[in-house]
Design an enzyme around this catalytic site. Sequence first.
Site, PDB file in Angstrom:
ATOM      1  N   ARG A  12       0.837  -1.206   0.000  1.00 58.37           N
ATOM      2  CA  ARG A  12       0.000   0.000   0.000  1.00 58.37           C
ATOM      3  C   ARG A  12       0.877   1.264   0.000  1.00 58.37           C
ATOM      4  O   ARG A  12       0.983   1.948  -1.005  1.00 58.37           O
ATOM      5  CB  ARG A  12      -0.951  -0.043   1.214  1.00 58.37           C
ATOM      6  CG  ARG A  12      -2.095   0.966   1.144  1.00 58.37           C
ATOM      7  CD  ARG A  12      -1.715   2.372   1.550  1.00 58.37           C
ATOM      8  NE  ARG A  12      -1.269   2.470   2.938  1.00 58.37           N
ATOM      9  CZ  ARG A  12      -0.738   3.569   3.459  1.00 58.37           C
ATOM     10  NH1 ARG A  12      -0.588   4.661   2.719  1.00 58.37           N
ATOM     11  NH2 ARG A  12      -0.326   3.596   4.719  1.00 58.37           N
ATOM     12  N   ASP A  13       1.521   1.557   1.126  1.00 63.14           N
ATOM     13  CA  ASP A  13       2.295   2.806   1.224  1.00 63.14           C
ATOM     14  C   ASP A  13       3.440   2.788   0.224  1.00 63.14           C
ATOM     15  O   ASP A  13       3.753   3.810  -0.413  1.00 63.14           O
ATOM     16  CB  ASP A  13       2.831   2.944   2.657  1.00 63.14           C
ATOM     17  CG  ASP A  13       3.177   4.376   3.040  1.00 63.14           C
ATOM     18  OD1 ASP A  13       3.576   5.141   2.157  1.00 63.14           O
ATOM     19  OD2 ASP A  13       3.060   4.715   4.229  1.00 63.14           O
ATOM     20  N   HIS A 204       4.295   4.455  12.818  1.00 65.60           N
ATOM     21  CA  HIS A 204       4.504   4.404  11.363  1.00 65.60           C
ATOM     22  C   HIS A 204       5.507   5.510  11.025  1.00 65.60           C
ATOM     23  O   HIS A 204       5.154   6.680  10.949  1.00 65.60           O
ATOM     24  CB  HIS A 204       3.135   4.632  10.706  1.00 65.60           C
ATOM     25  CG  HIS A 204       3.128   4.692   9.222  1.00 65.60           C
ATOM     26  ND1 HIS A 204       2.602   3.689   8.421  1.00 65.60           N
ATOM     27  CD2 HIS A 204       3.545   5.647   8.347  1.00 65.60           C
ATOM     28  CE1 HIS A 204       2.692   4.024   7.153  1.00 65.60           C
ATOM     29  NE2 HIS A 204       3.263   5.210   7.075  1.00 65.60           N
ATOM     30  N   HIS A 206       8.579   7.257   8.674  1.00 65.17           N
ATOM     31  CA  HIS A 206       9.255   7.381   7.378  1.00 65.17           C
ATOM     32  C   HIS A 206      10.690   7.832   7.630  1.00 65.17           C
ATOM     33  O   HIS A 206      10.965   8.561   8.585  1.00 65.17           O
ATOM     34  CB  HIS A 206       8.515   8.385   6.483  1.00 65.17           C
ATOM     35  CG  HIS A 206       7.279   7.789   5.867  1.00 65.17           C
ATOM     36  ND1 HIS A 206       7.255   7.313   4.574  1.00 65.17           N
ATOM     37  CD2 HIS A 206       6.051   7.551   6.382  1.00 65.17           C
ATOM     38  CE1 HIS A 206       6.046   6.829   4.311  1.00 65.17           C
ATOM     39  NE2 HIS A 206       5.291   6.955   5.391  1.00 65.17           N
ATOM     40  N   CYS A 237       3.592   9.537   0.978  1.00 67.64           N
ATOM     41  CA  CYS A 237       2.263  10.054   0.659  1.00 67.64           C
ATOM     42  C   CYS A 237       2.352  10.941  -0.580  1.00 67.64           C
ATOM     43  O   CYS A 237       3.107  11.915  -0.591  1.00 67.64           O
ATOM     44  CB  CYS A 237       1.732  10.864   1.843  1.00 67.64           C
ATOM     45  SG  CYS A 237       0.180  11.691   1.461  1.00 67.64           S
ATOM     46  N   ASN A 246       9.149   4.691   3.715  1.00 71.02           N
ATOM     47  CA  ASN A 246       8.988   4.150   5.070  1.00 71.02           C
ATOM     48  C   ASN A 246      10.333   3.612   5.544  1.00 71.02           C
ATOM     49  O   ASN A 246      11.237   3.373   4.738  1.00 71.02           O
ATOM     50  CB  ASN A 246       8.009   2.968   5.057  1.00 71.02           C
ATOM     51  CG  ASN A 246       6.584   3.371   4.760  1.00 71.02           C
ATOM     52  OD1 ASN A 246       6.228   3.598   3.614  1.00 71.02           O
ATOM     53  ND2 ASN A 246       5.764   3.453   5.779  1.00 71.02           N
TER      54      ASN A 246
HETATM   55  N1  COA Z   1     -13.177   4.665  -3.917  1.00 74.18           N
HETATM   56  C1  COA Z   1     -13.373   4.833  -5.255  1.00 74.18           C
HETATM   57  N2  COA Z   1     -13.848   5.964  -5.808  1.00 74.18           N
HETATM   58  C2  COA Z   1     -14.142   6.971  -4.958  1.00 74.18           C
HETATM   59  C3  COA Z   1     -13.966   6.864  -3.573  1.00 74.18           C
HETATM   60  C4  COA Z   1     -13.445   5.659  -3.056  1.00 74.18           C
HETATM   61  N3  COA Z   1     -13.228   5.484  -1.753  1.00 74.18           N
HETATM   62  N4  COA Z   1     -14.347   8.014  -3.001  1.00 74.18           N
HETATM   63  C5  COA Z   1     -14.756   8.824  -3.988  1.00 74.18           C
HETATM   64  N5  COA Z   1     -14.632   8.198  -5.185  1.00 74.18           N
HETATM   65  C6  COA Z   1     -14.971   8.717  -6.512  1.00 74.18           C
HETATM   66  C7  COA Z   1     -16.383   9.243  -6.575  1.00 74.18           C
HETATM   67  O1  COA Z   1     -17.271   8.185  -6.870  1.00 74.18           O
HETATM   68  C8  COA Z   1     -16.286  10.243  -7.690  1.00 74.18           C
HETATM   69  O2  COA Z   1     -16.227   9.569  -8.925  1.00 74.18           O
HETATM   70  P1  COA Z   1     -16.773  10.238 -10.275  1.00 74.18           P
HETATM   71  O3  COA Z   1     -15.903  11.443 -10.517  1.00 74.18           O
HETATM   72  O4  COA Z   1     -16.556   9.150 -11.287  1.00 74.18           O
HETATM   73  O5  COA Z   1     -18.188  10.574  -9.980  1.00 74.18           O
HETATM   74  C9  COA Z   1     -14.902  10.856  -7.458  1.00 74.18           C
HETATM   75  O6  COA Z   1     -14.148   9.864  -6.754  1.00 74.18           O
HETATM   76  C10 COA Z   1     -14.947  12.129  -6.636  1.00 74.18           C
HETATM   77  O7  COA Z   1     -15.664  11.867  -5.441  1.00 74.18           O
HETATM   78  P2  COA Z   1     -15.627  12.874  -4.189  1.00 74.18           P
HETATM   79  O8  COA Z   1     -16.401  12.280  -3.077  1.00 74.18           O
HETATM   80  O9  COA Z   1     -16.005  14.261  -4.652  1.00 74.18           O
HETATM   81  O10 COA Z   1     -14.122  12.805  -3.784  1.00 74.18           O
HETATM   82  P3  COA Z   1     -12.999  13.926  -3.847  1.00 74.18           P
HETATM   83  O11 COA Z   1     -12.612  14.208  -5.248  1.00 74.18           O
HETATM   84  O12 COA Z   1     -13.385  15.064  -2.969  1.00 74.18           O
HETATM   85  O13 COA Z   1     -11.790  13.119  -3.173  1.00 74.18           O
HETATM   86  C11 COA Z   1     -11.163  11.347  -1.682  1.00 74.18           C
HETATM   87  C12 COA Z   1     -11.897  12.657  -1.832  1.00 74.18           C
HETATM   88  C13 COA Z   1     -11.001  11.102  -0.181  1.00 74.18           C
HETATM   89  C14 COA Z   1     -11.984  10.246  -2.301  1.00 74.18           C
HETATM   90  C15 COA Z   1      -9.768  11.426  -2.375  1.00 74.18           C
HETATM   91  O14 COA Z   1      -9.127  12.613  -1.997  1.00 74.18           O
HETATM   92  C16 COA Z   1      -8.896  10.252  -2.030  1.00 74.18           C
HETATM   93  O15 COA Z   1      -9.148   9.137  -2.470  1.00 74.18           O
HETATM   94  N6  COA Z   1      -7.815  10.469  -1.230  1.00 74.18           N
HETATM   95  C17 COA Z   1      -6.939   9.415  -0.813  1.00 74.18           C
HETATM   96  C18 COA Z   1      -5.533   9.902  -0.810  1.00 74.18           C
HETATM   97  C19 COA Z   1      -4.554   8.837  -0.368  1.00 74.18           C
HETATM   98  O16 COA Z   1      -4.737   7.668  -0.581  1.00 74.18           O
HETATM   99  N7  COA Z   1      -3.452   9.284   0.251  1.00 74.18           N
HETATM  100  C20 COA Z   1      -2.402   8.439   0.690  1.00 74.18           C
HETATM  101  C21 COA Z   1      -2.736   7.568   1.833  1.00 74.18           C
HETATM  102  S1  COA Z   1      -2.917   8.409   3.349  1.00 74.18           S
HETATM  103 ZN    ZN Z   2       3.226   6.342   5.315  1.00 77.38          ZN
END
Ligand code: COA
Ligand code: ZN
Length: 303
Positions: A12-13, A204, A206, A237, A246
Amino acid sequence: MTDVYLQEVCPRDGLQIESVILPTDDKVRLIDSLSQTGFSRIEVSSFVSPKAVPALADAAEVFARITRVPSVTYVALVPNRKGAERAIEAEADELNMVASVSRTHNLANMRMTTEESFLGFSQIARLTLDAKRLLNGTIATAFGCPFEGAQSEVEVLELVGRYRELGCTGITLADTTGMANPRQVTRLVGAALSLVGPEALTLHFHNTRGLGLANVVAAFQAGARRFDAALGGLGGCPFAPGASGNIATEDTAAMFEEMGVPTGLDLRTLLSLSHGLPTLVGHDVPGQVVKAGLVGDLHPAPI
Ligand code: COA
Ligand code: ZN
Protein backbone atom coordinates in the site's frame (compact mmCIF):
# COMPACT_ATOMS: atom_id res chain seq x y z
CA MET A 1 8.35 -15.88 20.59
CA THR A 2 7.89 -12.49 19.01
CA ASP A 3 8.71 -9.46 21.14
CA VAL A 4 8.01 -6.91 18.46
CA TYR A 5 5.58 -6.89 15.53
CA LEU A 6 6.60 -5.44 12.19
CA GLN A 7 3.63 -4.80 9.94
CA GLU A 8 4.27 -4.78 6.20
CA VAL A 9 2.93 -1.75 4.32
CA CYS A 10 4.91 -1.98 1.06
CA PRO A 11 1.97 -3.12 -1.08
CA ARG A 12 0.00 0.00 0.00
CA ASP A 13 2.30 2.81 1.22
CA GLY A 14 5.22 1.52 -0.83
CA LEU A 15 3.46 1.29 -4.16
CA GLN A 16 1.07 4.28 -3.87
CA ILE A 17 3.78 6.77 -4.80
CA GLU A 18 5.53 4.79 -7.57
CA SER A 19 5.30 6.44 -10.99
CA VAL A 20 5.20 3.07 -12.70
CA ILE A 21 2.01 1.18 -11.91
CA LEU A 22 2.84 -2.41 -11.01
CA PRO A 23 0.79 -5.06 -12.86
CA THR A 24 -1.77 -6.74 -10.58
CA ASP A 25 0.01 -10.09 -11.08
CA ASP A 26 3.23 -8.68 -9.61
CA LYS A 27 1.38 -7.23 -6.61
CA VAL A 28 -0.36 -10.53 -5.91
CA ARG A 29 2.94 -12.42 -6.15
CA LEU A 30 4.66 -9.94 -3.83
CA ILE A 31 1.88 -10.11 -1.21
CA ASP A 32 1.74 -13.91 -1.39
CA SER A 33 5.50 -14.06 -0.80
CA LEU A 34 5.24 -11.60 2.10
CA SER A 35 2.47 -13.75 3.58
CA GLN A 36 5.02 -16.57 3.91
CA THR A 37 7.61 -14.59 5.90
CA GLY A 38 5.93 -14.38 9.33
CA PHE A 39 4.00 -11.10 9.29
CA SER A 40 0.88 -10.80 11.44
CA ARG A 41 -0.44 -7.85 9.44
CA ILE A 42 -0.02 -6.80 5.80
CA GLU A 43 -1.55 -3.63 4.35
CA VAL A 44 -2.66 -4.83 0.95
CA SER A 45 -4.03 -1.72 -0.77
CA SER A 46 -6.24 1.38 -0.49
CA PHE A 47 -9.87 1.78 -1.46
CA VAL A 48 -9.41 5.43 -2.38
CA SER A 49 -10.35 7.38 -5.47
CA PRO A 50 -8.52 5.86 -8.47
CA LYS A 51 -8.03 9.42 -9.70
CA ALA A 52 -6.22 10.32 -6.47
CA VAL A 53 -4.01 7.19 -6.40
CA PRO A 54 -4.00 5.45 -9.80
CA ALA A 55 -1.30 3.00 -8.64
CA LEU A 56 -3.80 1.26 -6.32
CA ALA A 57 -6.89 1.31 -8.57
CA ASP A 58 -6.85 -2.51 -8.67
CA ALA A 59 -7.37 -2.90 -4.88
CA ALA A 60 -10.46 -5.14 -5.23
CA GLU A 61 -8.77 -7.42 -7.73
CA VAL A 62 -5.66 -7.72 -5.55
CA PHE A 63 -7.78 -8.66 -2.52
CA ALA A 64 -9.67 -11.21 -4.60
CA ARG A 65 -6.55 -12.88 -5.94
CA ILE A 66 -4.16 -13.10 -2.99
CA THR A 67 -3.78 -16.40 -1.17
CA ARG A 68 -4.65 -15.69 2.42
CA VAL A 69 -2.69 -17.18 5.30
CA PRO A 70 -4.99 -17.53 8.34
CA SER A 71 -2.48 -16.00 10.79
CA VAL A 72 -2.18 -12.80 8.72
CA THR A 73 -4.55 -9.83 9.04
CA TYR A 74 -5.03 -8.30 5.58
CA VAL A 75 -5.62 -4.56 5.89
CA ALA A 76 -7.21 -1.99 3.56
CA LEU A 77 -6.81 1.76 3.89
CA VAL A 78 -10.10 3.65 3.55
CA PRO A 79 -10.72 7.40 3.35
CA ASN A 80 -14.52 7.56 3.28
CA ARG A 81 -17.78 5.57 3.34
CA LYS A 82 -17.45 4.47 -0.30
CA GLY A 83 -13.97 3.10 0.42
CA ALA A 84 -15.27 1.23 3.46
CA GLU A 85 -18.08 -0.37 1.46
CA ARG A 86 -15.61 -1.47 -1.20
CA ALA A 87 -13.17 -2.83 1.43
CA ILE A 88 -15.87 -4.84 3.20
CA GLU A 89 -17.07 -6.19 -0.14
CA ALA A 90 -13.47 -7.25 -0.87
CA GLU A 91 -13.36 -9.02 2.50
CA ALA A 92 -10.54 -7.00 4.03
CA ASP A 93 -9.92 -8.26 7.58
CA GLU A 94 -9.22 -4.80 8.89
CA LEU A 95 -10.15 -1.29 7.71
CA ASN A 96 -7.62 1.44 8.38
CA MET A 97 -9.15 4.94 8.48
CA VAL A 98 -6.73 7.83 7.98
CA ALA A 99 -7.04 11.46 9.01
CA SER A 100 -4.33 14.04 9.62
CA VAL A 101 -4.06 16.09 12.77
CA SER A 102 -2.97 18.88 10.39
CA ARG A 103 -6.04 20.41 8.77
CA THR A 104 -3.93 21.57 5.81
CA HIS A 105 -2.54 18.10 5.11
CA ASN A 106 -5.99 16.55 5.46
CA LEU A 107 -7.31 19.02 2.88
CA ALA A 108 -4.44 18.18 0.50
CA ASN A 109 -4.72 14.42 1.02
CA MET A 110 -8.45 13.84 1.46
CA ARG A 111 -9.95 17.06 0.06
CA MET A 112 -11.89 17.62 3.27
CA THR A 113 -11.19 18.91 6.75
CA THR A 114 -10.16 16.59 9.58
CA GLU A 115 -13.62 17.20 11.13
CA GLU A 116 -15.30 16.13 7.88
CA SER A 117 -13.14 12.99 7.81
CA PHE A 118 -14.29 12.11 11.34
CA LEU A 119 -17.95 12.68 10.42
CA GLY A 120 -17.53 9.97 7.77
CA PHE A 121 -15.60 7.76 10.20
CA SER A 122 -18.69 7.32 12.43
CA GLN A 123 -20.47 5.72 9.46
CA ILE A 124 -17.40 3.65 8.56
CA ALA A 125 -17.10 2.44 12.15
CA ARG A 126 -20.73 1.28 12.17
CA LEU A 127 -20.37 -0.54 8.83
CA THR A 128 -17.07 -2.15 9.84
CA LEU A 129 -18.14 -3.32 13.27
CA ASP A 130 -21.47 -4.63 11.86
CA ALA A 131 -19.47 -6.61 9.30
CA LYS A 132 -17.30 -7.94 12.17
CA ARG A 133 -14.06 -6.58 10.76
CA LEU A 134 -11.25 -4.97 12.73
CA LEU A 135 -10.94 -1.20 12.73
CA ASN A 136 -7.74 0.85 12.92
CA GLY A 137 -7.46 4.62 13.10
CA THR A 138 -4.36 6.38 11.75
CA ILE A 139 -3.34 9.90 12.73
CA ALA A 140 -1.20 11.24 9.88
CA THR A 141 1.27 14.12 10.40
CA ALA A 142 1.25 13.21 14.13
CA PHE A 143 4.89 14.29 14.48
CA GLY A 144 4.79 17.31 12.16
CA CYS A 145 3.26 18.53 8.90
CA PRO A 146 5.16 19.65 5.80
CA PHE A 147 2.71 22.58 5.41
CA GLU A 148 2.06 23.63 9.03
CA GLY A 149 5.15 22.39 10.92
CA ALA A 150 4.83 21.24 14.54
CA GLN A 151 1.48 19.80 15.60
CA SER A 152 -0.18 19.99 19.01
CA GLU A 153 0.42 16.80 21.01
CA VAL A 154 -2.79 17.52 22.90
CA GLU A 155 -4.72 17.41 19.62
CA VAL A 156 -2.99 14.17 18.59
CA LEU A 157 -4.04 12.59 21.89
CA GLU A 158 -7.59 13.91 21.46
CA LEU A 159 -7.77 12.12 18.12
CA VAL A 160 -6.52 8.93 19.79
CA GLY A 161 -9.47 9.25 22.19
CA ARG A 162 -11.93 9.90 19.35
CA TYR A 163 -10.76 6.83 17.44
CA ARG A 164 -11.15 4.74 20.60
CA GLU A 165 -14.70 6.07 21.08
CA LEU A 166 -15.51 4.98 17.52
CA GLY A 167 -14.50 1.43 18.43
CA CYS A 168 -11.03 1.27 16.89
CA THR A 169 -9.07 -1.72 18.13
CA GLY A 170 -5.84 -0.21 16.82
CA ILE A 171 -4.39 3.29 16.63
CA THR A 172 -1.46 4.33 14.42
CA LEU A 173 0.65 7.45 14.91
CA ALA A 174 2.15 8.26 11.52
CA ASP A 175 5.19 10.42 10.84
CA THR A 176 4.09 11.12 7.28
CA THR A 177 7.19 12.99 6.09
CA GLY A 178 9.83 11.88 8.59
CA MET A 179 9.76 14.95 10.84
CA ALA A 180 9.92 13.11 14.18
CA ASN A 181 12.96 13.02 16.47
CA PRO A 182 13.66 10.46 19.20
CA ARG A 183 12.91 12.75 22.19
CA GLN A 184 9.60 13.78 20.69
CA VAL A 185 8.82 10.12 20.02
CA THR A 186 9.61 9.16 23.63
CA ARG A 187 7.22 11.86 24.87
CA LEU A 188 4.33 11.23 22.48
CA VAL A 189 4.53 7.42 22.64
CA GLY A 190 4.63 7.59 26.45
CA ALA A 191 1.52 9.78 26.46
CA ALA A 192 -0.29 7.59 23.89
CA LEU A 193 0.50 4.46 25.93
CA SER A 194 -1.28 6.01 28.89
CA LEU A 195 -4.44 5.91 26.71
CA VAL A 196 -4.02 2.62 24.77
CA GLY A 197 -2.04 -0.54 25.47
CA PRO A 198 1.07 -1.52 23.48
CA GLU A 199 -0.92 -4.24 21.67
CA ALA A 200 -3.15 -1.51 20.18
CA LEU A 201 -0.57 1.13 19.26
CA THR A 202 1.37 1.18 15.98
CA LEU A 203 4.14 3.59 15.05
CA HIS A 204 4.50 4.40 11.36
CA PHE A 205 7.82 6.09 10.63
CA HIS A 206 9.25 7.38 7.38
CA ASN A 207 13.02 7.65 6.96
CA THR A 208 12.86 10.97 5.08
CA ARG A 209 15.52 12.60 7.26
CA GLY A 210 17.46 9.47 8.21
CA LEU A 211 15.94 9.20 11.70
CA GLY A 212 13.57 6.30 11.05
CA LEU A 213 15.37 3.62 13.08
CA ALA A 214 16.44 6.07 15.81
CA ASN A 215 12.74 6.82 16.24
CA VAL A 216 11.89 3.11 16.28
CA VAL A 217 14.36 2.54 19.12
CA ALA A 218 13.00 5.52 21.07
CA ALA A 219 9.44 4.22 20.63
CA PHE A 220 10.49 0.68 21.60
CA GLN A 221 12.20 1.93 24.75
CA ALA A 222 9.07 3.92 25.58
CA GLY A 223 7.07 0.66 25.41
CA ALA A 224 5.79 0.48 21.79
CA ARG A 225 5.76 -2.97 20.22
CA ARG A 226 4.14 -2.52 16.79
CA PHE A 227 5.78 -0.83 13.84
CA ASP A 228 4.78 -0.38 10.22
CA ALA A 229 7.60 -0.85 7.74
CA ALA A 230 7.90 -1.29 3.98
CA LEU A 231 10.06 -3.80 2.16
CA GLY A 232 13.02 -2.02 0.56
CA GLY A 233 12.09 1.25 2.28
CA LEU A 234 9.65 2.20 -0.48
CA GLY A 235 6.76 4.53 0.22
CA GLY A 236 5.42 7.99 0.83
CA CYS A 237 2.26 10.05 0.66
CA PRO A 238 1.64 11.44 -2.85
CA PHE A 239 -0.04 14.50 -1.27
CA ALA A 240 2.81 15.56 1.04
CA PRO A 241 5.67 17.53 -0.55
CA GLY A 242 9.05 15.86 -0.09
CA ALA A 243 7.58 12.57 1.08
CA SER A 244 9.89 9.56 0.87
CA GLY A 245 10.15 5.98 1.97
CA ASN A 246 8.99 4.15 5.07
CA ILE A 247 11.57 2.52 7.30
CA ALA A 248 12.75 -0.60 5.45
CA THR A 249 11.24 -3.78 6.90
CA GLU A 250 14.37 -5.87 6.45
CA ASP A 251 16.64 -3.20 8.02
CA THR A 252 14.28 -2.83 10.98
CA ALA A 253 14.00 -6.60 11.42
CA ALA A 254 17.80 -7.01 11.18
CA MET A 255 18.27 -4.31 13.82
CA PHE A 256 15.86 -5.94 16.26
CA GLU A 257 17.31 -9.42 15.70
CA GLU A 258 20.84 -8.06 16.32
CA MET A 259 19.51 -6.46 19.52
CA GLY A 260 18.21 -9.86 20.62
CA VAL A 261 14.57 -8.86 20.11
CA PRO A 262 12.79 -11.58 18.08
CA THR A 263 10.59 -10.36 15.22
CA GLY A 264 9.18 -13.70 14.07
CA LEU A 265 10.23 -12.81 10.50
CA ASP A 266 12.25 -14.87 8.06
CA LEU A 267 15.01 -12.36 7.42
CA ARG A 268 16.73 -14.23 4.58
CA THR A 269 13.49 -14.48 2.63
CA LEU A 270 12.78 -10.79 3.24
CA LEU A 271 16.23 -9.92 1.92
CA SER A 272 15.71 -11.98 -1.19
CA LEU A 273 12.34 -10.27 -1.80
CA SER A 274 13.97 -6.88 -1.27
CA HIS A 275 16.70 -7.90 -3.73
CA GLY A 276 14.02 -8.38 -6.40
CA LEU A 277 12.33 -5.00 -5.82
CA PRO A 278 14.48 -2.83 -8.13
CA THR A 279 13.47 -5.04 -11.06
CA LEU A 280 9.80 -4.69 -10.10
CA VAL A 281 9.74 -0.92 -9.60
CA GLY A 282 12.47 0.04 -12.07
CA HIS A 283 14.84 1.85 -9.71
CA ASP A 284 17.19 1.36 -6.79
CA VAL A 285 15.50 1.14 -3.38
CA PRO A 286 16.67 2.70 -0.08
CA GLY A 287 17.01 -0.47 2.05
CA GLN A 288 20.60 -0.80 3.29
CA VAL A 289 21.05 -4.32 4.68
CA VAL A 290 20.24 -5.84 1.29
CA LYS A 291 23.32 -4.01 -0.06
CA ALA A 292 25.65 -4.40 2.94
CA GLY A 293 24.60 -7.92 4.00
CA LEU A 294 23.73 -9.03 7.51
CA VAL A 295 26.25 -8.32 10.27
CA GLY A 296 27.03 -12.03 10.38
CA ASP A 297 27.80 -12.26 6.63
CA LEU A 298 31.58 -12.13 6.88
CA HIS A 299 34.02 -11.73 4.00
CA PRO A 300 37.10 -13.89 3.34
CA ALA A 301 40.29 -12.35 4.72
CA PRO A 302 42.33 -10.57 1.98
CA ILE A 303 45.41 -12.83 1.83
N1 COA B 1 -13.18 4.66 -3.92
C1 COA B 1 -13.37 4.83 -5.25
N2 COA B 1 -13.85 5.96 -5.81
C2 COA B 1 -14.14 6.97 -4.96
C3 COA B 1 -13.97 6.86 -3.57
C4 COA B 1 -13.44 5.66 -3.06
N3 COA B 1 -13.23 5.48 -1.75
N4 COA B 1 -14.35 8.01 -3.00
C5 COA B 1 -14.76 8.82 -3.99
N5 COA B 1 -14.63 8.20 -5.18
C6 COA B 1 -14.97 8.72 -6.51
C7 COA B 1 -16.38 9.24 -6.58
O1 COA B 1 -17.27 8.19 -6.87
C8 COA B 1 -16.29 10.24 -7.69
O2 COA B 1 -16.23 9.57 -8.93
P1 COA B 1 -16.77 10.24 -10.27
O3 COA B 1 -15.90 11.44 -10.52
O4 COA B 1 -16.56 9.15 -11.29
O5 COA B 1 -18.19 10.57 -9.98
C9 COA B 1 -14.90 10.86 -7.46
O6 COA B 1 -14.15 9.86 -6.75
C10 COA B 1 -14.95 12.13 -6.64
O7 COA B 1 -15.66 11.87 -5.44
P2 COA B 1 -15.63 12.87 -4.19
O8 COA B 1 -16.40 12.28 -3.08
O9 COA B 1 -16.01 14.26 -4.65
O10 COA B 1 -14.12 12.81 -3.78
P3 COA B 1 -13.00 13.93 -3.85
O11 COA B 1 -12.61 14.21 -5.25
O12 COA B 1 -13.39 15.06 -2.97
O13 COA B 1 -11.79 13.12 -3.17
C11 COA B 1 -11.16 11.35 -1.68
C12 COA B 1 -11.90 12.66 -1.83
C13 COA B 1 -11.00 11.10 -0.18
C14 COA B 1 -11.98 10.25 -2.30
C15 COA B 1 -9.77 11.43 -2.38
O14 COA B 1 -9.13 12.61 -2.00
C16 COA B 1 -8.90 10.25 -2.03
O15 COA B 1 -9.15 9.14 -2.47
N6 COA B 1 -7.81 10.47 -1.23
C17 COA B 1 -6.94 9.42 -0.81
C18 COA B 1 -5.53 9.90 -0.81
C19 COA B 1 -4.55 8.84 -0.37
O16 COA B 1 -4.74 7.67 -0.58
N7 COA B 1 -3.45 9.28 0.25
C20 COA B 1 -2.40 8.44 0.69
C21 COA B 1 -2.74 7.57 1.83
S1 COA B 1 -2.92 8.41 3.35
ZN1 ZN C 1 3.23 6.34 5.31
